[in-house]
Motif scaffolding. Structure first.
Motif, PDB file in Angstrom:
ATOM      1  N   ALA A 271      -5.745  20.765 -44.382  1.00 43.74           N
ATOM      2  CA  ALA A 271      -6.669  20.526 -43.123  1.00 43.74           C
ATOM      3  C   ALA A 271      -6.466  20.325 -41.462  1.00 43.74           C
ATOM      4  CB  ALA A 271      -7.902  21.585 -42.984  1.00 43.74           C
ATOM      5  N   ALA A 272      -5.805  18.934 -41.258  1.00 44.28           N
ATOM      6  CA  ALA A 272      -5.883  18.758 -40.348  1.00 44.28           C
ATOM      7  C   ALA A 272      -4.046  18.637 -39.880  1.00 44.28           C
ATOM      8  CB  ALA A 272      -6.238  17.172 -40.460  1.00 44.28           C
ATOM      9  N   ARG A 273      -3.554  18.787 -40.508  1.00 46.39           N
ATOM     10  CA  ARG A 273      -2.071  18.996 -40.541  1.00 46.39           C
ATOM     11  C   ARG A 273      -1.925  21.181 -40.163  1.00 46.39           C
ATOM     12  NH1 ARG A 273      -0.569  14.049 -38.837  1.00 46.39           N
ATOM     13  NH2 ARG A 273      -0.660  13.103 -40.593  1.00 46.39           N
TER      14      ARG A 273
ATOM     15  N   THR B 251     -11.652  11.245 -44.930  1.00 45.67           N
ATOM     16  CA  THR B 251     -12.262  11.542 -44.393  1.00 45.67           C
ATOM     17  C   THR B 251     -12.778  10.502 -42.721  1.00 45.67           C
ATOM     18  OG1 THR B 251     -14.515  12.012 -45.105  1.00 45.67           O
ATOM     19  CG2 THR B 251     -14.896  11.632 -43.686  1.00 45.67           C
ATOM     20  N   ASN B 252     -12.274   9.728 -42.304  1.00 42.62           N
ATOM     21  CA  ASN B 252     -11.713   9.337 -41.543  1.00 42.62           C
ATOM     22  C   ASN B 252     -10.676   8.158 -40.989  1.00 42.62           C
ATOM     23  OD1 ASN B 252     -11.247   6.376 -43.182  1.00 42.62           O
ATOM     24  ND2 ASN B 252     -12.974   5.409 -43.143  1.00 42.62           N
ATOM     25  N   ALA B 253      -9.424   9.204 -41.784  1.00 42.24           N
ATOM     26  CA  ALA B 253      -7.776  10.032 -41.617  1.00 42.24           C
ATOM     27  C   ALA B 253      -8.098  11.167 -41.183  1.00 42.24           C
ATOM     28  CB  ALA B 253      -7.355   9.087 -42.656  1.00 42.24           C
ATOM     29  N   PHE B 254      -8.613  12.395 -41.415  1.00 43.63           N
ATOM     30  CA  PHE B 254      -7.850  13.055 -40.976  1.00 43.63           C
ATOM     31  C   PHE B 254      -9.369  14.277 -41.421  1.00 43.63           C
ATOM     32  CE2 PHE B 254      -3.985  11.293 -43.484  1.00 43.63           C
ATOM     33  CZ  PHE B 254      -3.662  12.684 -42.869  1.00 43.63           C
ATOM     34  N   TYR B 255     -10.523  13.560 -41.213  1.00 43.68           N
ATOM     35  CA  TYR B 255     -11.908  14.149 -40.565  1.00 43.68           C
ATOM     36  C   TYR B 255     -12.312  14.136 -39.106  1.00 43.68           C
ATOM     37  CZ  TYR B 255     -16.261  15.547 -39.918  1.00 43.68           C
ATOM     38  OH  TYR B 255     -17.548  16.823 -39.417  1.00 43.68           O
ATOM     39  N   LEU B 256     -12.995  12.684 -38.313  1.00 40.02           N
ATOM     40  CA  LEU B 256     -13.293  12.168 -38.215  1.00 40.02           C
ATOM     41  C   LEU B 256     -12.551  12.358 -36.859  1.00 40.02           C
ATOM     42  CD1 LEU B 256     -15.473   9.413 -39.616  1.00 40.02           C
ATOM     43  CD2 LEU B 256     -15.864  11.917 -38.796  1.00 40.02           C
ATOM     44  N   PRO B 257     -11.334  11.935 -36.826  1.00 39.80           N
ATOM     45  CA  PRO B 257     -10.669  11.924 -35.450  1.00 39.80           C
ATOM     46  C   PRO B 257      -9.908  13.184 -35.310  1.00 39.80           C
ATOM     47  CG  PRO B 257      -9.563  10.259 -36.725  1.00 39.80           C
ATOM     48  CD  PRO B 257     -10.396  11.152 -37.790  1.00 39.80           C
ATOM     49  N   TYR B 258     -10.313  13.816 -36.239  1.00 41.15           N
ATOM     50  CA  TYR B 258     -10.306  15.309 -35.427  1.00 41.15           C
ATOM     51  C   TYR B 258     -10.900  16.669 -35.140  1.00 41.15           C
ATOM     52  CZ  TYR B 258      -5.716  13.540 -37.357  1.00 41.15           C
ATOM     53  OH  TYR B 258      -4.329  12.956 -37.108  1.00 41.15           O
ATOM     54  N   LYS B 259     -11.754  16.277 -35.277  1.00 42.53           N
ATOM     55  CA  LYS B 259     -13.497  16.901 -35.720  1.00 42.53           C
ATOM     56  C   LYS B 259     -13.645  18.144 -34.384  1.00 42.53           C
ATOM     57  CE  LYS B 259     -17.266  12.886 -34.410  1.00 42.53           C
ATOM     58  NZ  LYS B 259     -16.969  14.033 -33.074  1.00 42.53           N
ATOM     59  N   ASP B 260     -13.236  17.363 -33.825  1.00 46.04           N
ATOM     60  CA  ASP B 260     -13.210  18.496 -32.178  1.00 46.04           C
ATOM     61  C   ASP B 260     -13.453  19.626 -31.915  1.00 46.04           C
ATOM     62  OD1 ASP B 260     -16.269  16.516 -31.449  1.00 46.04           O
ATOM     63  OD2 ASP B 260     -14.938  15.112 -31.089  1.00 46.04           O
ATOM     64  N   ARG B 261     -11.543  20.075 -33.281  1.00 38.89           N
ATOM     65  CA  ARG B 261     -10.581  20.578 -32.672  1.00 38.89           C
ATOM     66  C   ARG B 261     -12.080  22.064 -33.079  1.00 38.89           C
ATOM     67  NH1 ARG B 261      -5.967  18.729 -36.098  1.00 38.89           N
ATOM     68  NH2 ARG B 261      -4.327  17.373 -34.443  1.00 38.89           N
TER      69      ARG B 261
ATOM     70  N   GLU C 243       1.167  16.606 -47.109  1.00 39.22           N
ATOM     71  CA  GLU C 243       1.298  16.479 -46.130  1.00 39.22           C
ATOM     72  C   GLU C 243       2.583  17.094 -45.976  1.00 39.22           C
ATOM     73  OE1 GLU C 243       1.571  15.336 -43.240  1.00 39.22           O
ATOM     74  OE2 GLU C 243      -0.094  13.064 -43.070  1.00 39.22           O
ATOM     75  N   LYS C 244       2.890  17.648 -47.097  1.00 43.43           N
ATOM     76  CA  LYS C 244       4.602  18.168 -47.337  1.00 43.43           C
ATOM     77  C   LYS C 244       4.079  20.201 -47.208  1.00 43.43           C
ATOM     78  CE  LYS C 244       8.159  19.329 -50.914  1.00 43.43           C
ATOM     79  NZ  LYS C 244       9.598  19.557 -49.982  1.00 43.43           N
ATOM     80  N   ALA C 245       2.693  20.425 -48.600  1.00 40.92           N
ATOM     81  CA  ALA C 245       2.479  21.798 -48.494  1.00 40.92           C
ATOM     82  C   ALA C 245       1.786  21.869 -46.668  1.00 40.92           C
ATOM     83  CB  ALA C 245       1.105  21.803 -49.014  1.00 40.92           C
ATOM     84  N   ALA C 246       1.934  21.310 -45.835  1.00 34.45           N
ATOM     85  CA  ALA C 246       2.005  21.894 -44.368  1.00 34.45           C
ATOM     86  C   ALA C 246       3.006  22.307 -44.391  1.00 34.45           C
ATOM     87  CB  ALA C 246       0.713  20.386 -44.059  1.00 34.45           C
ATOM     88  N   ASP C 247       3.615  21.498 -44.341  1.00 35.41           N
ATOM     89  CA  ASP C 247       5.485  21.907 -43.757  1.00 35.41           C
ATOM     90  C   ASP C 247       5.487  23.258 -44.121  1.00 35.41           C
ATOM     91  OD1 ASP C 247       5.249  19.875 -42.296  1.00 35.41           O
ATOM     92  OD2 ASP C 247       7.390  18.593 -42.774  1.00 35.41           O
ATOM     93  N   ILE C 248       5.306  22.976 -45.765  1.00 41.68           N
ATOM     94  CA  ILE C 248       6.155  24.886 -46.502  1.00 41.68           C
ATOM     95  C   ILE C 248       5.101  25.560 -45.683  1.00 41.68           C
ATOM     96  CG2 ILE C 248       5.513  25.910 -48.371  1.00 41.68           C
ATOM     97  CD1 ILE C 248       5.918  22.753 -49.792  1.00 41.68           C
ATOM     98  N   ILE C 249       3.850  25.689 -45.114  1.00 42.14           N
ATOM     99  CA  ILE C 249       2.767  26.620 -45.189  1.00 42.14           C
ATOM    100  C   ILE C 249       3.404  27.159 -43.833  1.00 42.14           C
ATOM    101  CG2 ILE C 249       0.533  27.255 -44.447  1.00 42.14           C
ATOM    102  CD1 ILE C 249      -0.351  25.124 -46.556  1.00 42.14           C
ATOM    103  N   LYS C 250       3.525  26.035 -42.632  1.00 41.94           N
ATOM    104  CA  LYS C 250       3.951  25.963 -41.440  1.00 41.94           C
ATOM    105  C   LYS C 250       5.408  26.849 -41.654  1.00 41.94           C
ATOM    106  CE  LYS C 250       1.424  22.173 -39.216  1.00 41.94           C
ATOM    107  NZ  LYS C 250       1.710  21.250 -38.781  1.00 41.94           N
ATOM    108  N   ALA C 251       5.797  26.801 -42.424  1.00 46.55           N
ATOM    109  CA  ALA C 251       7.469  27.491 -41.684  1.00 46.55           C
ATOM    110  C   ALA C 251       7.259  28.998 -42.589  1.00 46.55           C
ATOM    111  CB  ALA C 251       8.032  26.572 -42.915  1.00 46.55           C
TER     112      ALA C 251
END
Length: 621
Positions: free
Chosen positions: A31-33, A218-228, A611-619
């Motif tokens: 989700a963050a990616r 949570t503290n790697a991929f949620y809290l730093p991005y929660k204000d998006r 991480e790889k899935a994010a690239d696949i989906i974005k492409a």
């Protein structure tokens, strides 16, 4: 960013990510990616609660206290296991944002020798591009490794100079502030048994060196991005099924999901304009697919769910890592503490205070590992005997009933072929405390344990729905020790662990073995366990030994394979783009896609898959 589930009714998002259990680790990462694209709206649905800033999750060295606690874990159980005297096994999974990364033992490992085995085996099974060369970049993307100081390296013997590890990623990884002397001695005892240094070493933890707390999704991929503004999370949202419609080209399109809102007790729907991604984990993703009409025809008929796409591989090919603990009582005068002292409430309170200043027992981690192939310690005759049993198992495979399994077994056999360097799937973990059964620790005593973990099992389990009720757990059948040589391999590892304990400098600190205990002593007794497994000798010491193994082994909660990424004709469920066969926009992003298990703890791979899935989906967007 966490929004009430009631506000989601009939709303639309580009991507809906279904998280539960271990896979919310993948779900938050993905989700963050995806939300890095400002025009993309992403929603994560989590069945548990947020549990943010909870000291019970953030404090290291309280291993296992979350398991069975309804606030932190889902308590799934296998059915009674045929080959272990009808025993059930608890398959706990993280309940809450961050999934099982919030309750694991903080060990951070990556698959070793992956250039020749492990991930490269994924590609050999028909998944072009899924090899270590391509996947390594995705590990480094999320890794935020902190180099230990020179003083720390000198004091502990840690060597990191040749490590190929990411240092700028959001997931903080480091060595804990303290290393128990017990682990140092056990590591040296492994080396003194002629195991190669590249297999025996200390490895880091999911540990923040600044505040000495757990790091997780949570503290790697949620809290730093929660204000998006384009990244939303709802908790207490139990997904019932994926909503789909049939398209002109005869494939199915995911249009949204139906979920139960725990807060209001109502069933709601939310729409997806681009994709639905299942990150519900190896245990729950196959159930969601079946409840949505994707899976084995006979399973869906039994639960009265209309079949949309027949995929016989859904819920099949389940593989697990398992371990046993052996524990030794230490001498009263050993000049170091172990985690056993935390069982005393007064001592535990003192160490809670010490933790605030970055010292004490809560700064000790599980970091000592010996990763080795079977040929490094097993006698040659045992290697040959087990390899012959593997060949017999391959010959008995019914290709019609189990498409693709023969190919898997043939690849897996190479990891054990006598006379060749195998895969380091035989894992030994040093633990600075008591972790074994059935005998219990004595108050005031200190202990050390070696955990024997076998990562390349051949037995294959199943996970299938038995009801159309999404709140009822699927039937989980691990098929533990269905292949008898899985047991034989474990036996040889146990024998070797006992040999290590009788080697300097470990033996000088040991008083006695507590589990399995003095009544099971000789190599002949260990060696007789496999024979006893097939035909019990009533009342014998061999029977006592095998009885102990059956009653005390445990899962390591690394279950994989229930929605395997393989060609469809070989019982595959998803293709190399992680898309469910027969659909246009339904993907699976969690450990269930793994076709053949690897030699490592699994959380790092879950992050890498996301991480790889994010690239696949974005492409594909």
């Amino acid at each position: 960013m966490i929004i009430p589930a009631e506000q989601l009714s009939n709303q639309s998002f580009d991507y809906i990510i279904v998280g539960k259990c271990v896979a919310c680790t993948a779900g938050l990462t993905l989700a963050a990616r995806l939300a890095e694209e400002p025009n993309v709206k992403v929603l994560v649905l989590e069945a548990g609660q947020a549990n943010i800033d909870d000291p019970q999750l953030l404090r290291p060295a309280i291993y296992g206290v979350h398991l069975g606690n309804d606030s932190y874990s889902w308590d799934h159980k296998t059915i009674k296991q045929k080959h272990v005297d009808g025993r059930e096994s608890s398959w706990h999974r993280g309940k809450g944002l961050g999934g099982s990364s919030s309750i694991n033992f903080l060990c951070y490992t990556k698959p070793r020798l992956a250039t020749s085995m492990g991930f490269t085996d994924f590609e050999r099974l028909g998944n072009l591009g899924w090899n270590w060369k391509n996947l390594e970049q995705y590990f480094q993307r999320f890794e935020g490794f902190s180099e230990p100081t020179e003083e720390y390296k000198k004091r502990t013997g840690v060597k990191t100079e040749t490590w190929n590890v990411g240092r700028q990623g959001p997931l903080k990884i480091s060595f804990p502030a303290s290393i128990s002397e017990a682990e140092v001695r056990i590591q040296q005892a492994f080396l003194n048994n002629n195991l190669p240094p590249q297999g025996c070493h200390f490895l880091p933890n999911n540990y923040d060196p600044q505040n000495h707390k757990r790091t997780y999704a949570t503290n790697a991929f949620y809290l730093p991005y929660k204000d998006r503004p384009n990244y939303k999370v709802a908790v207490g949202a139990h997904v019932n099924r994926v909503l789909t419609e049939n398209t002109r080209n005869s494939s199915w399109s995911a249009t949204g999901v139906e979920f139960f809102d725990e807060a209001s007790g109502k069933v709601r729907t939310v729409n997806a304009t681009k994709e639905v991604i299942l990150s519900a984990g190896t245990l729950k993703t196959p159930q969601l697919l079946e409840l949505s009409g994707f899976g084995r025809k006979d399973v869906l008929e039994k639960i009265d769910v209309p079949l949309k796409v027949e995929l016989p591989g859904v819920g099949e090919n389940v593989q697990d890592h398992i371990f046993l603990g052996i524990s030794w009582e230490l001498k009263d005068d050993v000049p170091f503490d172990t985690l056993d002292l935390l069982r005393d409430p007064a001592v535990a309170a003192k160490h809670l205070e010490l933790h605030e200043s970055g010292s004490g027992l809560h700064t000790i981690g599980v970091i000592g590992f010996a990763w080795n192939s079977f040929d490094m310690f097993a006698p040659q005759d045992k290697q040959a005997d087990i390899y012959d049993k593997m060949k017999d198992a391959v010959a008995k495979i019914d290709d019609k009933a189990h498409p693709g399994l023969r190919e898997q077994f043939e690849v897996a056999m190479e990891r054990f072929e006598p006379g060749k360097a195998g895969s380091p799937g035989c894992e030994f973990i040093s633990f600075p405390g008591f972790m074994s059964g059935p005998n219990t620790p004595e108050p005031g005593k200190r202990y050390a344990s070696i955990l024997v973990a076998m990562n390349h099992g051949f037995s294959r389990g199943t996970i299938h729905s038995t009801s159309s009720d999404p709140r009822k757990d699927p039937e989980i059948d691990a098929h533990y020790f269905e292949q008898s040589f899985d047991l034989n391999i474990h036996i040889e590892m146990l024998r070797f662990a006992r040999k290590v304990a009788n080697t300097s400098p470990m033996k000088e600190m040991v008083v006695k073995e507590v589990n399995p205990g003095l009544e099971i002593q000789t190599d002949e007794q260990w060696g007789g366990m496999a024979i006893c497994f097939r035909a019990k000798d009533e009342g014998s010491a061999d029977e006592m030994a095998v009885d102990w193994l059956k009653k005390t082994f445990s899962t390591t909660w690394h279950t994989a394979g229930s929605c395997s990424m393989m060609p469809r004709e070989k019982n595959g469920v998803v293709d190399t783009n992680l898309k469910v066969y027969g659909t246009s926009n339904l993907r699976v992003v969690d450990l269930s896609i793994i076709p053949l298990h690897f030699a490592s703890h699994s959380q790092s791979t879950v992050y890498a898959i996301a991480e790889k899935a994010a690239d696949i989906i974005k492409a594909a967007a």
